[in-house]
Design an enzyme around this catalytic site. Structure first.
Site, PDB file in Angstrom:
ATOM      1  N   ARG A 193     -13.935  -4.836   2.434  1.00 27.58           N
ATOM      2  CA  ARG A 193     -12.812  -4.571   3.459  1.00 27.58           C
ATOM      3  C   ARG A 193     -13.210  -4.662   5.101  1.00 27.58           C
ATOM      4  O   ARG A 193     -12.447  -4.279   5.772  1.00 27.58           O
ATOM      5  CB  ARG A 193     -12.531  -3.140   3.329  1.00 27.58           C
ATOM      6  CG  ARG A 193     -11.820  -2.838   1.988  1.00 27.58           C
ATOM      7  CD  ARG A 193     -10.268  -3.189   1.992  1.00 27.58           C
ATOM      8  NE  ARG A 193      -9.610  -2.155   3.094  1.00 27.58           N
ATOM      9  CZ  ARG A 193      -8.819  -2.657   4.147  1.00 27.58           C
ATOM     10  NH1 ARG A 193      -8.557  -3.770   4.582  1.00 27.58           N
ATOM     11  NH2 ARG A 193      -8.276  -1.822   4.824  1.00 27.58           N
TER      12      ARG A 193
ATOM     13  N   TYR B 121      -3.057  11.139   6.894  1.00 25.61           N
ATOM     14  CA  TYR B 121      -3.492   9.696   7.080  1.00 25.61           C
ATOM     15  C   TYR B 121      -2.382   8.779   6.368  1.00 25.61           C
ATOM     16  O   TYR B 121      -2.370   8.762   5.373  1.00 25.61           O
ATOM     17  CB  TYR B 121      -4.987   9.463   6.788  1.00 25.61           C
ATOM     18  CG  TYR B 121      -5.121   7.750   6.782  1.00 25.61           C
ATOM     19  CD1 TYR B 121      -5.206   7.154   8.094  1.00 25.61           C
ATOM     20  CD2 TYR B 121      -5.108   7.071   5.613  1.00 25.61           C
ATOM     21  CE1 TYR B 121      -5.408   5.946   8.173  1.00 25.61           C
ATOM     22  CE2 TYR B 121      -5.291   5.782   5.702  1.00 25.61           C
ATOM     23  CZ  TYR B 121      -5.494   5.278   6.903  1.00 25.61           C
ATOM     24  OH  TYR B 121      -5.456   3.748   6.869  1.00 25.61           O
TER      25      TYR B 121
ATOM     26  N   TRP C 136     -12.163  12.346   8.293  1.00 29.52           N
ATOM     27  CA  TRP C 136     -10.733  12.053   8.494  1.00 29.52           C
ATOM     28  C   TRP C 136     -10.537  10.691   7.877  1.00 29.52           C
ATOM     29  O   TRP C 136      -9.385  10.294   7.128  1.00 29.52           O
ATOM     30  CB  TRP C 136     -10.360  12.007  10.138  1.00 29.52           C
ATOM     31  CG  TRP C 136      -9.189  11.471  10.340  1.00 29.52           C
ATOM     32  CD1 TRP C 136      -7.868  12.465  10.138  1.00 29.52           C
ATOM     33  CD2 TRP C 136      -8.561  10.149  10.573  1.00 29.52           C
ATOM     34  NE1 TRP C 136      -6.886  11.399  10.423  1.00 29.52           N
ATOM     35  CE2 TRP C 136      -6.996  10.122  10.720  1.00 29.52           C
ATOM     36  CE3 TRP C 136      -9.165   8.795  10.672  1.00 29.52           C
ATOM     37  CZ2 TRP C 136      -6.381   8.885  11.008  1.00 29.52           C
ATOM     38  CZ3 TRP C 136      -8.416   7.708  10.968  1.00 29.52           C
ATOM     39  CH2 TRP C 136      -6.974   7.926  11.000  1.00 29.52           C
TER      40      TRP C 136
ATOM     41  N   GLU D 273      -4.706  -7.343   4.328  1.00 32.08           N
ATOM     42  CA  GLU D 273      -3.946  -6.351   5.170  1.00 32.08           C
ATOM     43  C   GLU D 273      -3.213  -7.045   6.317  1.00 32.08           C
ATOM     44  O   GLU D 273      -3.788  -7.658   7.088  1.00 32.08           O
ATOM     45  CB  GLU D 273      -4.776  -5.470   5.496  1.00 32.08           C
ATOM     46  CG  GLU D 273      -4.154  -3.948   6.433  1.00 32.08           C
ATOM     47  CD  GLU D 273      -5.126  -2.818   6.500  1.00 32.08           C
ATOM     48  OE1 GLU D 273      -4.488  -1.715   6.803  1.00 32.08           O
ATOM     49  OE2 GLU D 273      -6.307  -2.922   6.692  1.00 32.08           O
TER      50      GLU D 273
ATOM     51  N   HIS E  20      -9.412   7.015   2.252  1.00 28.74           N
ATOM     52  CA  HIS E  20      -9.855   7.056   3.844  1.00 28.74           C
ATOM     53  C   HIS E  20     -10.894   8.090   3.624  1.00 28.74           C
ATOM     54  O   HIS E  20     -10.942   9.147   4.590  1.00 28.74           O
ATOM     55  CB  HIS E  20      -8.645   7.599   4.463  1.00 28.74           C
ATOM     56  CG  HIS E  20      -8.596   6.970   6.079  1.00 28.74           C
ATOM     57  ND1 HIS E  20      -8.809   7.624   7.086  1.00 28.74           N
ATOM     58  CD2 HIS E  20      -8.526   5.755   6.299  1.00 28.74           C
ATOM     59  CE1 HIS E  20      -9.005   6.990   8.083  1.00 28.74           C
ATOM     60  NE2 HIS E  20      -8.572   5.650   7.666  1.00 28.74           N
TER      61      HIS E  20
ATOM     62  N   GLU F 114     -14.152  -1.004   5.728  1.00 25.92           N
ATOM     63  CA  GLU F 114     -13.705  -1.132   6.970  1.00 25.92           C
ATOM     64  C   GLU F 114     -14.514  -0.623   8.002  1.00 25.92           C
ATOM     65  O   GLU F 114     -14.393  -0.782   9.210  1.00 25.92           O
ATOM     66  CB  GLU F 114     -12.218  -0.489   7.082  1.00 25.92           C
ATOM     67  CG  GLU F 114     -11.954   0.965   6.974  1.00 25.92           C
ATOM     68  CD  GLU F 114     -10.529   1.208   6.855  1.00 25.92           C
ATOM     69  OE1 GLU F 114     -10.384   2.188   7.713  1.00 25.92           O
ATOM     70  OE2 GLU F 114      -9.837   0.704   6.193  1.00 25.92           O
TER      71      GLU F 114
ATOM     72  N   GLU G 131      -9.123   2.076  -2.327  1.00 26.78           N
ATOM     73  CA  GLU G 131      -9.771   2.066  -1.021  1.00 26.78           C
ATOM     74  C   GLU G 131     -10.496   3.199  -0.609  1.00 26.78           C
ATOM     75  O   GLU G 131      -9.885   4.074  -0.364  1.00 26.78           O
ATOM     76  CB  GLU G 131      -8.653   1.348   0.028  1.00 26.78           C
ATOM     77  CG  GLU G 131      -9.448   0.980   1.366  1.00 26.78           C
ATOM     78  CD  GLU G 131      -8.360   0.692   2.490  1.00 26.78           C
ATOM     79  OE1 GLU G 131      -8.893   0.704   3.509  1.00 26.78           O
ATOM     80  OE2 GLU G 131      -7.363   0.284   1.850  1.00 26.78           O
TER      81      GLU G 131
ATOM     82  N   ASP H 226      -5.152   3.913  -0.088  1.00 26.29           N
ATOM     83  CA  ASP H 226      -6.193   4.285   0.630  1.00 26.29           C
ATOM     84  C   ASP H 226      -6.833   5.679   0.601  1.00 26.29           C
ATOM     85  O   ASP H 226      -6.107   6.596   1.128  1.00 26.29           O
ATOM     86  CB  ASP H 226      -6.184   4.016   2.111  1.00 26.29           C
ATOM     87  CG  ASP H 226      -7.131   4.047   3.092  1.00 26.29           C
ATOM     88  OD1 ASP H 226      -8.309   4.335   2.609  1.00 26.29           O
ATOM     89  OD2 ASP H 226      -7.107   3.544   4.228  1.00 26.29           O
TER      90      ASP H 226
ATOM     91  N   ARG I  90       0.757  -1.283   0.095  1.00 29.22           N
ATOM     92  CA  ARG I  90      -0.004   0.035  -0.044  1.00 29.22           C
ATOM     93  C   ARG I  90       0.935   1.220   0.087  1.00 29.22           C
ATOM     94  O   ARG I  90       1.695   1.463   0.778  1.00 29.22           O
ATOM     95  CB  ARG I  90      -1.000  -0.100   1.122  1.00 29.22           C
ATOM     96  CG  ARG I  90      -1.982   0.958   1.138  1.00 29.22           C
ATOM     97  CD  ARG I  90      -2.993   1.166   2.464  1.00 29.22           C
ATOM     98  NE  ARG I  90      -2.025   1.893   3.532  1.00 29.22           N
ATOM     99  CZ  ARG I  90      -2.856   2.406   4.466  1.00 29.22           C
ATOM    100  NH1 ARG I  90      -4.164   2.061   4.739  1.00 29.22           N
ATOM    101  NH2 ARG I  90      -2.208   2.942   5.521  1.00 29.22           N
TER     102      ARG I  90
END
Length: 413
Positions: free
Chosen positions: A294, A159, A413, A350, A223, A273, A247, A221, A147
């Protein structure tokens, strides 16, 4: 075999974990992970006050009935706290059942479908030279998929980017949840600029591909920080660099956003996630708007809940990409690895290595070799809890950061 006790334990060997231990009248114990980063005590209280008192006397082998009893019987369904608590009970009961059978859990789930689970690591850098060094270190550590997260010019913190160089490889101390001296914690506030991010990231992937070639699987990602059109633009801009996935491009609440992104880019998409139920994915799977799910076993109702999700995903040609940062305890990671080995529609796992302190508390049998993870052959999950070690690391309040745009508006975030 009857349940005689269900006890919760909160420990903080570098970061906070919530663990449930179920004990039976035959002396077998099972562990379940109930960690919810930044909201650990909410899940611990739900377990201790509402679920644990219902378990003594129940048949430890009746896993499906217990799952339905705690899910349907509570009336208030779903949500991260409820599903993490349910996951801990379910995972602990699977641990017990596999120990009683004298088998590693994956054997009870249908046996191995592969030699091991392809894992990806987290390379990051505040600038491009630091990022490239981090990729090299991960490759030297045996990772075969990486990643990529990069600092953004003009932003102090981003992040997924560690605060100092990766140096010798995987960082043990990267944890976005911040702690404050004296135990009084408040979320850190970070500044974000999406336009700067969108301008910078294509050049990052161009440099990584130039350095490491076309074969290395690369992931990224977002995020949850982009609008659907911004995510569509980034997916299109990154197409020349052949990502394994993009992602969490947009916030997960609006599933219709994925329709717009999908219509503009062929970059594979992963999300979930922050999801906690198979029902969060129904539209995404039926319309084939994503390529990877995820979610984590820890946050999705345990082994039972995650298996339902993966079976439905498989029907629609969608593969697994289970969440596995260091705020999933080794118990939750082990549960994921048993599923990774067993399910047909596995995609990637992951994997952030836990710190030596964490592995002192949670003794694991899973292994990482030549880029692949394997849960090991110990009966059950293959994780044992050292209570004496756990007692040396008391809970410490910590919160994930809050994001603001450059004008001060609160952002994702």
């Amino acid at each position: 075999m009857r349940i005689t006790a269900a006890d919760t334990l909160v420990t903080s060997p570098g970061r906070n974990f919530v663990t449930l231990r179920i004990t039976t009248d035959e002396g077998l114990t099972g562990l379940g992970d109930a960690t919810l980063n930044g909201r650990e005590l909410a899940v611990e209280a739900y377990l201790r006050e509402h679920l644990a008192p219902l378990l003594p006397g129940r048949d430890a082998g009746a896993i499906e009935d217990t799952w339905q009893y705690l899910y349907r019987g509570a009336y208030w369904r779903r949500g991260p706290v409820t599903m993490a608590a349910l996951a801990a009970v379910d995972t602990a009961l699977w641990d017990i059942k596999a120990k009683a059978a004298g088998m590693p859990l994956y054997q009870l789930l249908g046996g191995a479908s592969r030699r091991g689970a392809l894992a990806y690591g987290h390379a990051s850098g505040r600038d491009l030279p630091e990022l490239l060094d981090s990729v090299r270190a991960h490759l030297a550590d045996g990772y075969r998929a990486i990643r990529i997260q990069s600092g953004i010019p003009g932003l102090d913190s981003v992040y997924g980017v560690a605060n100092s160089a990766a140096g010798g490889g995987e960082r043990y101390d990267y944890e976005p949840a911040r702690r404050a001296a004296g135990g009084a914690a408040r979320p850190a506030e970070e500044v974000w600029d999406t336009r700067a991010y969108l301008r910078h990231m294509p050049s990052v992937f161009e440099a990584v591909r130039h350095e490491f070639g076309p074969e290395l699987p690369l992931l990224h990602d977002g995020h949850h920080r982009m609008t659907p059109m911004q995510a569509a633009r980034l997916g299109k801009d990154l197409e020349p660099y052949d990502l394994f996935w993009l992602e969490d491009a947009t916030p997960g609440e609006d599933q219709s956003a994925l329709r717009l992104i999908r219509s503009h880019t062929t970059t594979p998409l992963a999300i979930g996630e922050v999801f906690n139920s198979v029902h969060d994915y129904t539209t995404l799977l039926q319309e084939r708007l994503i390529d990877y799910v995820r979610s984590a076993v820890t946050h999705t109702g345990g082994v039972t809940g995650m298996r339902r999700l993966l079976d439905l995903a498989g029907v629609h040609g969608v593969r697994s990409g289970m969440h596995g940062p260091t705020d999933i305890s080794p118990v939750g990671m082990a549960a994921a690895l048993h599923l990774d080995l067993a399910v047909h529609n596995f995609g990637i796992q992951e994997y952030m290595r836990h710190s030596p302190r964490t592995l002192e508390v949670f003794r694991t049998s899973y292994r990482f070799e030549q880029g692949l993870l394997h849960p090991g052959e110990s009966p059950g999950l293959g994780v044992e809890l050292d209570e004496e070690a756990a007692a040396r690391f008391p809970y410490t309040p910590a919160y994930l950061p809050v994001n603001r745009l450059t004008d001060g508006t609160v952002h994702d975030w």
